[in-house]
Design a protein around this motif. Structure first.
Motif, PDB file in Angstrom:
ATOM      1  N   GLN A   9       0.860  -1.183   0.000  1.00 18.83           N
ATOM      2  CA  GLN A   9       0.000   0.000   0.000  1.00 18.83           C
ATOM      3  C   GLN A   9       0.893   1.228   0.000  1.00 18.83           C
ATOM      4  OE1 GLN A   9      -3.025  -0.022   2.978  1.00 18.83           O
ATOM      5  NE2 GLN A   9      -3.422   2.150   2.767  1.00 18.83           N
ATOM      6  N   ILE A  10       0.637   2.160  -0.931  1.00 22.08           N
ATOM      7  CA  ILE A  10       1.417   3.394  -0.988  1.00 22.08           C
ATOM      8  C   ILE A  10       0.470   4.583  -1.109  1.00 22.08           C
ATOM      9  CG2 ILE A  10       3.436   2.297  -2.019  1.00 22.08           C
ATOM     10  CD1 ILE A  10       2.587   3.499  -4.707  1.00 22.08           C
ATOM     11  N   MET A  11       0.943   5.708  -0.676  1.00 27.31           N
ATOM     12  CA  MET A  11       0.194   6.952  -0.803  1.00 27.31           C
ATOM     13  C   MET A  11       0.869   7.786  -1.890  1.00 27.31           C
ATOM     14  SD  MET A  11      -2.155   6.612   1.503  1.00 27.31           S
ATOM     15  CE  MET A  11      -2.837   8.253   1.623  1.00 27.31           C
ATOM     16  N   LEU A  12       0.067   8.344  -2.774  1.00 29.85           N
ATOM     17  CA  LEU A  12       0.581   9.171  -3.857  1.00 29.85           C
ATOM     18  C   LEU A  12      -0.106  10.529  -3.833  1.00 29.85           C
ATOM     19  CD1 LEU A  12       0.468   6.625  -6.824  1.00 29.85           C
ATOM     20  CD2 LEU A  12       2.437   7.233  -5.437  1.00 29.85           C
ATOM     21  N   ASP A  21      -1.351   7.151 -14.054  1.00 32.59           N
ATOM     22  CA  ASP A  21      -2.477   6.938 -14.966  1.00 32.59           C
ATOM     23  C   ASP A  21      -2.102   7.279 -16.410  1.00 32.59           C
ATOM     24  OD1 ASP A  21      -4.240   5.920 -13.090  1.00 32.59           O
ATOM     25  OD2 ASP A  21      -5.163   7.877 -12.674  1.00 32.59           O
ATOM     26  N   ASN A  22      -1.359   8.354 -16.609  1.00 35.92           N
ATOM     27  CA  ASN A  22      -0.919   8.707 -17.963  1.00 35.92           C
ATOM     28  C   ASN A  22      -0.053   7.596 -18.557  1.00 35.92           C
ATOM     29  OD1 ASN A  22      -2.276  11.144 -17.909  1.00 35.92           O
ATOM     30  ND2 ASN A  22      -0.487  12.319 -17.272  1.00 35.92           N
ATOM     31  N   PHE A  23       0.861   7.058 -17.753  1.00 37.21           N
ATOM     32  CA  PHE A  23       1.698   5.943 -18.200  1.00 37.21           C
ATOM     33  C   PHE A  23       0.815   4.741 -18.548  1.00 37.21           C
ATOM     34  CE2 PHE A  23       3.921   1.982 -17.263  1.00 37.21           C
ATOM     35  CZ  PHE A  23       5.049   2.104 -18.057  1.00 37.21           C
ATOM     36  N   ARG A  24      -0.128   4.458 -17.662  1.00 31.28           N
ATOM     37  CA  ARG A  24      -1.035   3.317 -17.862  1.00 31.28           C
ATOM     38  C   ARG A  24      -1.787   3.430 -19.187  1.00 31.28           C
ATOM     39  NH1 ARG A  24      -6.700   2.487 -14.656  1.00 31.28           N
ATOM     40  NH2 ARG A  24      -7.448   0.802 -15.961  1.00 31.28           N
ATOM     41  N   PHE A  25      -2.408   4.577 -19.412  1.00 32.99           N
ATOM     42  CA  PHE A  25      -3.209   4.734 -20.620  1.00 32.99           C
ATOM     43  C   PHE A  25      -2.348   4.792 -21.875  1.00 32.99           C
ATOM     44  CE2 PHE A  25      -6.200   6.641 -17.411  1.00 32.99           C
ATOM     45  CZ  PHE A  25      -7.009   5.519 -17.340  1.00 32.99           C
ATOM     46  N   ALA A  26      -1.186   5.432 -21.799  1.00 30.80           N
ATOM     47  CA  ALA A  26      -0.282   5.514 -22.954  1.00 30.80           C
ATOM     48  C   ALA A  26       0.221   4.133 -23.361  1.00 30.80           C
ATOM     49  CB  ALA A  26       0.898   6.434 -22.638  1.00 30.80           C
ATOM     50  N   ASN A  27       0.308   3.227 -22.380  1.00 28.65           N
ATOM     51  CA  ASN A  27       0.818   1.886 -22.654  1.00 28.65           C
ATOM     52  C   ASN A  27      -0.286   0.831 -22.663  1.00 28.65           C
ATOM     53  OD1 ASN A  27       3.929   2.056 -22.725  1.00 28.65           O
ATOM     54  ND2 ASN A  27       3.294   3.412 -21.070  1.00 28.65           N
ATOM     55  N   ARG A  28      -1.543   1.299 -22.656  1.00 22.88           N
ATOM     56  CA  ARG A  28      -2.715   0.419 -22.746  1.00 22.88           C
ATOM     57  C   ARG A  28      -2.678  -0.709 -21.716  1.00 22.88           C
ATOM     58  NH1 ARG A  28      -5.283   0.600 -28.330  1.00 22.88           N
ATOM     59  NH2 ARG A  28      -4.406   2.487 -29.197  1.00 22.88           N
ATOM     60  N   MET A  29      -2.407  -0.335 -20.486  1.00 20.86           N
ATOM     61  CA  MET A  29      -2.345  -1.312 -19.405  1.00 20.86           C
ATOM     62  C   MET A  29      -3.723  -1.430 -18.764  1.00 20.86           C
ATOM     63  SD  MET A  29       1.375  -0.521 -17.905  1.00 20.86           S
ATOM     64  CE  MET A  29       2.045  -2.148 -17.993  1.00 20.86           C
ATOM     65  N   PRO A  30      -4.099  -2.626 -18.330  1.00 19.22           N
ATOM     66  CA  PRO A  30      -5.459  -2.839 -17.844  1.00 19.22           C
ATOM     67  C   PRO A  30      -5.768  -2.223 -16.483  1.00 19.22           C
ATOM     68  CG  PRO A  30      -4.177  -4.838 -17.599  1.00 19.22           C
ATOM     69  CD  PRO A  30      -3.330  -3.851 -18.351  1.00 19.22           C
ATOM     70  N   THR A  31      -4.770  -2.088 -15.620  1.00 19.42           N
ATOM     71  CA  THR A  31      -5.019  -1.595 -14.262  1.00 19.42           C
ATOM     72  C   THR A  31      -3.879  -0.700 -13.792  1.00 19.42           C
ATOM     73  OG1 THR A  31      -3.868  -3.450 -13.215  1.00 19.42           O
ATOM     74  CG2 THR A  31      -6.244  -3.733 -13.625  1.00 19.42           C
ATOM     75  N   ARG A  32      -4.152   0.068 -12.733  1.00 20.06           N
ATOM     76  CA  ARG A  32      -3.094   0.861 -12.095  1.00 20.06           C
ATOM     77  C   ARG A  32      -2.028  -0.056 -11.519  1.00 20.06           C
ATOM     78  NH1 ARG A  32      -6.628   5.345  -8.803  1.00 20.06           N
ATOM     79  NH2 ARG A  32      -6.738   6.880 -10.481  1.00 20.06           N
ATOM     80  N   ALA A  33      -2.462  -1.164 -10.947  1.00 20.65           N
ATOM     81  CA  ALA A  33      -1.502  -2.106 -10.358  1.00 20.65           C
ATOM     82  C   ALA A  33      -0.523  -2.616 -11.412  1.00 20.65           C
ATOM     83  CB  ALA A  33      -2.230  -3.277  -9.700  1.00 20.65           C
TER      84      ALA A  33
END
Length: 80
Positions: A9-12, A21-33
């Motif tokens: 668990q981390i706090m951001l 989230d930008n990295f996630r969407f740019a790389n078409r990843m399914p989840t934040r995890a």
């Protein structure tokens, strides 16, 4: 089992979360995890650390580690 037995668990800040989230969407990843796991993998690889290389968490402390344990960065344990 899928090899993910531990929870981290981390706090951001909002800015950090937006970056993930930008990295996630740019790389078409399914989840934040998934994005966080990939970012950790990339960060560790850039530091020359690979799984099973014998690295230990104590090798990455903020303070120096001397014969008496953690110190304030002064390798001489004698009082000044």
């Amino acid at each position: 089992m899928n090899g993910r037995e531990e929870r981290l668990q981390i706090m951001l800040s909002l800015e950090e979360l937006a970056t993930v989230d930008n990295f996630r969407f740019a790389n078409r990843m399914p989840t934040r995890a998934a994005a966080v796991r990939e970012l950790l993998k990339l960060g560790l690889a850039s530091a020359g650390i690979t799984p099973g290389d014998g690295s230990r968490s104590r090798d990455y402390g903020v303070f120096s580690r001397g014969p008496q344990g953690h110190t304030d960065g002064d390798d001489d344990p004698s009082p000044s």
